[in-house]
Motif scaffolding. Structure first.
Motif, PDB file in Angstrom:
ATOM      1  N   ALA A 221       0.864  -1.194   0.000  1.00  0.00           N
ATOM      2  CA  ALA A 221       0.000   0.000   0.000  1.00  0.00           C
ATOM      3  C   ALA A 221       0.895   1.237   0.000  1.00  0.00           C
ATOM      4  O   ALA A 221       0.671   2.197   0.733  1.00  0.00           O
ATOM      5  CB  ALA A 221      -0.965  -0.008   1.187  1.00  0.00           C
ATOM      6  N   GLY A 222       1.887   1.194  -0.862  1.00  0.00           N
ATOM      7  CA  GLY A 222       2.942   2.229  -0.886  1.00  0.00           C
ATOM      8  C   GLY A 222       2.593   3.468  -1.673  1.00  0.00           C
ATOM      9  O   GLY A 222       3.472   4.316  -1.890  1.00  0.00           O
ATOM     10  N   GLY A 223       1.335   3.599  -2.130  1.00  0.00           N
ATOM     11  CA  GLY A 223       0.913   4.812  -2.839  1.00  0.00           C
ATOM     12  C   GLY A 223       1.750   5.025  -4.092  1.00  0.00           C
ATOM     13  O   GLY A 223       1.986   4.098  -4.878  1.00  0.00           O
ATOM     14  N   THR A 224       2.263   6.249  -4.247  1.00  0.00           N
ATOM     15  CA  THR A 224       3.051   6.563  -5.449  1.00  0.00           C
ATOM     16  C   THR A 224       4.526   6.235  -5.252  1.00  0.00           C
ATOM     17  O   THR A 224       5.365   6.591  -6.073  1.00  0.00           O
ATOM     18  CB  THR A 224       2.877   8.042  -5.839  1.00  0.00           C
TER      19      THR A 224
ATOM     20  N   ASN B 219      -0.431   4.678 -13.790  1.00  0.00           N
ATOM     21  CA  ASN B 219       0.383   5.533 -14.675  1.00  0.00           C
ATOM     22  C   ASN B 219       1.809   5.711 -14.167  1.00  0.00           C
ATOM     23  O   ASN B 219       2.512   6.632 -14.586  1.00  0.00           O
ATOM     24  CB  ASN B 219      -0.277   6.915 -14.802  1.00  0.00           C
ATOM     25  N   LEU B 220       2.240   4.854 -13.237  1.00  0.00           N
ATOM     26  CA  LEU B 220       3.578   5.053 -12.662  1.00  0.00           C
ATOM     27  C   LEU B 220       4.565   4.098 -13.320  1.00  0.00           C
ATOM     28  O   LEU B 220       4.265   2.920 -13.497  1.00  0.00           O
ATOM     29  CB  LEU B 220       3.539   4.798 -11.147  1.00  0.00           C
ATOM     30  N   SER B 221       5.730   4.652 -13.670  1.00  0.00           N
ATOM     31  CA  SER B 221       6.713   3.745 -14.271  1.00  0.00           C
ATOM     32  C   SER B 221       7.923   3.640 -13.350  1.00  0.00           C
ATOM     33  O   SER B 221       8.345   4.632 -12.740  1.00  0.00           O
ATOM     34  CB  SER B 221       7.109   4.225 -15.664  1.00  0.00           C
TER      35      SER B 221
ATOM     36  N   THR C 137      11.921   1.792 -12.336  1.00  0.00           N
ATOM     37  CA  THR C 137      13.271   1.698 -12.902  1.00  0.00           C
ATOM     38  C   THR C 137      13.727   0.261 -12.669  1.00  0.00           C
ATOM     39  O   THR C 137      12.937  -0.580 -12.221  1.00  0.00           O
ATOM     40  CB  THR C 137      14.229   2.672 -12.177  1.00  0.00           C
ATOM     41  N   GLN C 138      15.017   0.015 -12.896  1.00  0.00           N
ATOM     42  CA  GLN C 138      15.490  -1.369 -12.809  1.00  0.00           C
ATOM     43  C   GLN C 138      15.216  -1.998 -11.434  1.00  0.00           C
ATOM     44  O   GLN C 138      14.739  -3.117 -11.333  1.00  0.00           O
ATOM     45  CB  GLN C 138      16.990  -1.397 -13.106  1.00  0.00           C
ATOM     46  N   ASN C 139      15.499  -1.250 -10.357  1.00  0.00           N
ATOM     47  CA  ASN C 139      15.324  -1.818  -9.019  1.00  0.00           C
ATOM     48  C   ASN C 139      14.139  -1.243  -8.258  1.00  0.00           C
ATOM     49  O   ASN C 139      14.092  -1.313  -7.031  1.00  0.00           O
ATOM     50  CB  ASN C 139      16.605  -1.640  -8.202  1.00  0.00           C
ATOM     51  N   LEU C 140      13.211  -0.616  -8.986  1.00  0.00           N
ATOM     52  CA  LEU C 140      12.024  -0.055  -8.329  1.00  0.00           C
ATOM     53  C   LEU C 140      10.831  -0.266  -9.254  1.00  0.00           C
ATOM     54  O   LEU C 140      10.765   0.353 -10.319  1.00  0.00           O
ATOM     55  CB  LEU C 140      12.227   1.442  -8.077  1.00  0.00           C
ATOM     56  N   ASN C 141       9.949  -1.161  -8.887  1.00  0.00           N
ATOM     57  CA  ASN C 141       8.806  -1.377  -9.785  1.00  0.00           C
ATOM     58  C   ASN C 141       7.474  -1.294  -9.052  1.00  0.00           C
ATOM     59  O   ASN C 141       7.410  -1.419  -7.828  1.00  0.00           O
ATOM     60  CB  ASN C 141       8.957  -2.686 -10.566  1.00  0.00           C
ATOM     61  N   PHE C 142       6.430  -0.998  -9.830  1.00  0.00           N
ATOM     62  CA  PHE C 142       5.082  -0.808  -9.282  1.00  0.00           C
ATOM     63  C   PHE C 142       4.198  -1.974  -9.701  1.00  0.00           C
ATOM     64  O   PHE C 142       4.220  -2.375 -10.865  1.00  0.00           O
ATOM     65  CB  PHE C 142       4.485   0.504  -9.813  1.00  0.00           C
ATOM     66  N   VAL C 143       3.440  -2.487  -8.734  1.00  0.00           N
ATOM     67  CA  VAL C 143       2.563  -3.619  -9.016  1.00  0.00           C
ATOM     68  C   VAL C 143       1.165  -3.266  -8.512  1.00  0.00           C
ATOM     69  O   VAL C 143       1.008  -2.835  -7.364  1.00  0.00           O
ATOM     70  CB  VAL C 143       3.071  -4.884  -8.272  1.00  0.00           C
ATOM     71  N   GLY C 144       0.160  -3.438  -9.376  1.00  0.00           N
ATOM     72  CA  GLY C 144      -1.235  -3.240  -8.958  1.00  0.00           C
ATOM     73  C   GLY C 144      -1.745  -4.531  -8.340  1.00  0.00           C
ATOM     74  O   GLY C 144      -1.501  -5.612  -8.891  1.00  0.00           O
ATOM     75  N   GLY C 145      -2.416  -4.461  -7.209  1.00  0.00           N
ATOM     76  CA  GLY C 145      -2.918  -5.687  -6.586  1.00  0.00           C
ATOM     77  C   GLY C 145      -3.731  -5.371  -5.352  1.00  0.00           C
ATOM     78  O   GLY C 145      -4.116  -4.226  -5.116  1.00  0.00           O
TER      79      GLY C 145
END
Ligand code: SAM
Length: 357
Positions: free
Chosen positions: A200-203, A230-232, A234-242
């Motif tokens: 639940a890390g928001g943006t 709409n968030l993109s 980087t290599q070691n930081l990714n966003f997952v919807g769930g």
């Protein structure tokens, strides 16, 4: 105000009346602050680069000439409340920013202006008029849901373009920026980790700060699909919807910043058990890092506890959530099957709680 002192009956009565009026009118300070934010007073003084007189401010804000004296009276209250400081420029009274109003400068990473607008948004205030009806209801709904017909998160997170979602996540982002200062003191908490899920890390503001400090940690931000759409990364930081109530991606550690206070004990237990499952691959070396309020009325100062109790009312009325006392954290953590934990105060009024399997 201390009512234990043995003043005369009249003195006690006068003090009681002052106390009552003060609490009845305390919304005036909040609303005057919101007016100042909406008018852009802080930004005008910041842009000017030095203290401003009332006529200078009125002209810069393009106020109607009849409102100059009104502006003065707003500034007088807000100065009394610590948001501006009076000084003299060419023998005229001028107003300067103070540390609290510097937290309202738009464009700064620690700008809390969206928070002021969000917390004092009519929808967060209107529900209070339904509190009497809410007390008589059998249903286990938060005041917000009872009064407005939908949960607060449904209202906010309807779609990824929603204004309300932007306002709320802006407020969360400013709060998370404060963590940058705390990170220096608690860097040991993240040492040795190879992966972390910010549940639940928001943006992802906190994850970005952790990533800046520890670029080798693979950070995953999990939030509702609309929030991360709409968030993109980087290599070691990714966003997952769930959905954290269904499953949480595996990692060495799970971060829960300002998450468990949104939920009652039953739902918080479900989140914590999913977190435990997520770190199970790391054995005894996995950990959960909770950042939340831990109320300690016996040793904290009165003002700090009052703020925490206000937060508790906000969490209860918006989500049926709660700010927990130390003993409530202990119960929740052990009920979720963890074996030990450590609470350390951070960021002035919150705590960092390290929880181990
Ligand atoms: C109080 S905010 C905290 C955000 C972030 N941790 C921070 O401190 O800035 C709570 C977050 O929980 C997210 N949320 C609510 N329900 C969720 C769910 N079922 N699964 C994942 N995230 C959820 C909301 O979208 C929101 O971003």
């Amino acid at each position: 105000m201390d009512f234990k002192s043995n003043g005369s009956e009249e003195t006690q009565l006068y003090h009681a009346q002052i106390h009552l009026y003060k609490h009845v009118y305390s919304f005036i300070s909040s609303m005057a602050l919101k007016s100042a934010v909406e008018l852009g007073i802080v930004d005008a003084i910041h842009k000017h680069g030095k203290p401003m007189t009332v006529p200078e401010l009125a002209s810069s804000l393009k106020l109607h000439p009849s409102k100059v004296s009104v502006l003065y009276r707003f500034l007088r209250l807000l100065t009394h409340d610590g948001f501006f400081a009076k000084t003299t420029v060419k023998e005229e009274t001028a107003y300067a920013l103070t540390p609290p109003s510097k937290l309202l400068i738009n464009g700064e990473s620690t700008c809390f202006a969206p928070l002021v607008k969000g917390i004092l948004h009519p929808c967060s205030l209107d529900m209070w008029h339904s509190s009497k009806k809410w007390f008589s209801e059998e249903k286990d709904l938060a005041l917000y849901e009872s009064a407005m017909g939908e949960t607060f998160f449904n209202f906010l997170n309807k779609d990824s373009e929603s204004d309300k979602l932007g306002l709320f996540q802006g407020a969360m982002a400013a709060d998370s920026q404060m963590f940058k200062l705390a990170l220096k003191d608690c860097s040991h908490v993240f040492e040795g980790l190879e992966s972390l899920v910010d549940v639940a890390g928001g943006t992802g503001v906190v994850s970005k700060l952790i990533h800046e400090e520890f670029p080798h940690i693979k950070c995953t931000v999990l939030d509702q699909p609309q929030v991360v759409a709409n968030l993109s990364g980087t290599q070691n930081l990714n966003f997952v919807g769930g959905d954290m109530f269904k499953s949480i991606p595996p990692a060495d550690a799970v971060l829960l910043k300002w998450v468990l206070h949104d939920w009652d004990d039953e739902l918080s237990l479900r989140i914590l058990k999913n977190c435990k499952e997520a770190i199970s691959g790391k054995g005894k070396k996995g950990k959960i890092i909770i950042i939340d309020v831990s109320i300690d009325e016996t040793s904290d100062d009165h003002e700090l506890t009052e703020l925490q109790l206000h937060f508790d009312m906000v969490m209860m009325t918006l989500h049926n959530g709660k700010e927990r006392e130390k003993k409530e954290w202990k119960k929740l953590i052990y009920d979720a099957g963890f074996s030990s934990y450590k609470i350390t105060p951070i960021c002035g009024f919150k705590s960092l709680i390290e929880v181990y399997p």
